[in-house]
Design a protein around this motif. Structure first.
Motif, mmCIF file in Angstrom:
data_model
loop_
_atom_site.group_PDB
_atom_site.id
_atom_site.type_symbol
_atom_site.label_atom_id
_atom_site.label_comp_id
_atom_site.label_asym_id
_atom_site.label_seq_id
_atom_site.Cartn_x
_atom_site.Cartn_y
_atom_site.Cartn_z
ATOM 1 N N TRP A 251 -31.217 16.843 41.940
ATOM 2 C CA TRP A 251 -30.707 18.108 42.450
ATOM 3 C C TRP A 251 -31.833 19.101 42.733
ATOM 4 C CZ3 TRP A 251 -26.089 19.313 44.301
ATOM 5 C CH2 TRP A 251 -24.991 18.520 43.964
ATOM 6 N N LEU A 254 -32.859 18.912 46.260
ATOM 7 C CA LEU A 254 -31.974 19.588 47.197
ATOM 8 C C LEU A 254 -32.223 21.090 47.172
ATOM 9 C CD1 LEU A 254 -28.544 17.761 46.705
ATOM 10 C CD2 LEU A 254 -30.414 17.226 48.270
ATOM 11 N N GLY A 255 -32.482 21.619 45.967
ATOM 12 C CA GLY A 255 -32.781 23.036 45.850
ATOM 13 C C GLY A 255 -34.045 23.409 46.593
ATOM 14 N N TYR A 268 -26.529 23.067 47.523
ATOM 15 C CA TYR A 268 -27.093 23.292 46.193
ATOM 16 C C TYR A 268 -26.308 24.361 45.435
ATOM 17 C CZ TYR A 268 -30.631 24.046 42.575
ATOM 18 O OH TYR A 268 -31.290 24.150 41.376
ATOM 19 N N ARG A 271 -23.396 23.041 43.268
ATOM 20 C CA ARG A 271 -23.652 22.005 42.261
ATOM 21 C C ARG A 271 -22.858 22.209 40.985
ATOM 22 N NH1 ARG A 271 -27.509 25.777 42.094
ATOM 23 N NH2 ARG A 271 -28.515 26.395 40.150
#
Length: 317
Positions: A251, A254-255, A268, A271
């Protein structure tokens, strides 16, 4: 003799295509509407048009008893009133017809702390995207309560199904399948709500066929598959011949991408849906659908994975 006439707006999308197939299979007279007929279904009439043009939408739904509003803007294009403007065109096209509008709802309308999400749960957005969805549903509720038409919300979890693209299966969990790796979206022992698209399409049909029993505005929650990430990983592994390595989705990556990519930035922000257990429940809808409704979970995953992995392997070749 057909069961009725239905127009599906946005027939190329995930829900739109599933609805087209489900209504056609159930014996309805189906009209599909979109900019182009990218996902044709045999026996279904297609009408090309721009969803931003009121006259085009009016023409597409003119003879329909039921309208499925499956139009959907790109993920990063919802803001600045765009989503509301798109829905307003549909509301204006419906006018005071008394038709039934079926609308796909999302879990975005609720808080991360809502563990059991029922149709009676108070809505409260966790992110800007949820605030938009709440406004859209209020627009429909206002129109329905004013006696213009009937609006039925069918809310579901994350979609999956064979032949669909742009979903979590393709873009996250199976994105490294050709490398022998699959990714889980959250803690392996945490549950998540999934909706197998062919089943969701059948649920839309079930509501349409019982619409005379419902009020002007109704909110239904589709339970779908409430399973852990571990169960999902196991089902994917069973569907393929080779042993796969299971790893968590990065993740943080993605951030980082989201710093320069608006689409990833919005993804993001959502999430929290993977970090919290938010189960959609609705005994009333369960009773409508019946005890034996739906595709067995492992069978649904296998159908999705088998089709998608063939594409993944072909791309890697």
């Amino acid at each position: 003799m057909t069961k009725g006439k239905v127009t599906v707006l946005g027939s190329n999308g995930h829900i739109g295509h599933a609805a087209v197939q489900a209504f056609q299979h159930a014996g309805w007279d189906v009209t599909a509407f979109g900019r182009s007929n990218r996902r044709p279904v045999q026996g279904v009439r297609f009408v090309a048009g721009d969803a931003n043009e009121l006259s085009a939408v009016q023409a597409a739904i003119a003879n329909a008893d039921v309208v499925v509003q499956a139009l959907h803007l790109p993920y990063d294009k919802w803001g600045n009133g765009a989503a509301e403007a798109q829905l307003q065109v549909v509301i204006d096209a419906m006018g005071t017809s008394g038709k039934t509008l079926l609308f796909p709802g999302t879990i975005y309308n609720y808080r991360a702390s809502d563990r059991k999400v029922t149709p009676q749960t108070k809505q409260g957005a966790e992110a800007p995207r949820g605030e938009i969805r709440i406004r859209l549903e209020r627009m429909l509720q206002d129109a329905a309560n004013a006696g213009k038409f009937q609006a039925l919300i069918l809310r579901a979890g994350d979609f999956y199904g064979p032949g669909n693209r742009g979903e979590w299966f393709e873009q996250a969990m199976l994105m490294d399948y050709a490398k022998g790796v699959i990714h889980h979206m959250g803690d392996l022992d945490m549950h998540h709500s999934w909706a197998y698209l062919p089943d969701l399409g059948d649920a839309f049909v079930a509501l349409a066929e019982k619409r005379s029993e419902f009020a002007a505005f109704e909110n239904f929650h589709f339970a779908g598959n409430w399973i852990t990430h571990r169960q999902m990983m196991t089902a994917i592994q069973k569907a393929v011949p080779q042993q796969l390595k299971v790893t968590p989705l990065a993740w943080w990556m993605l951030g980082a991408i989201g710093l320069v990519n608006p689409m990833m930035r919005d993804v993001y922000r959502m999430r929290y849906l993977w970090r919290n257990e938010m189960e959609m429940t609705d005994p009333r809808l369960d009773a409508i659908l019946g005890k034996y409704f739906g595709t067995p979970f492992e069978e649904a995953v296998a159908a999705t994975v088998e089709e998608l992995t063939q594409v993944q392997v072909a791309k890697a070749a």
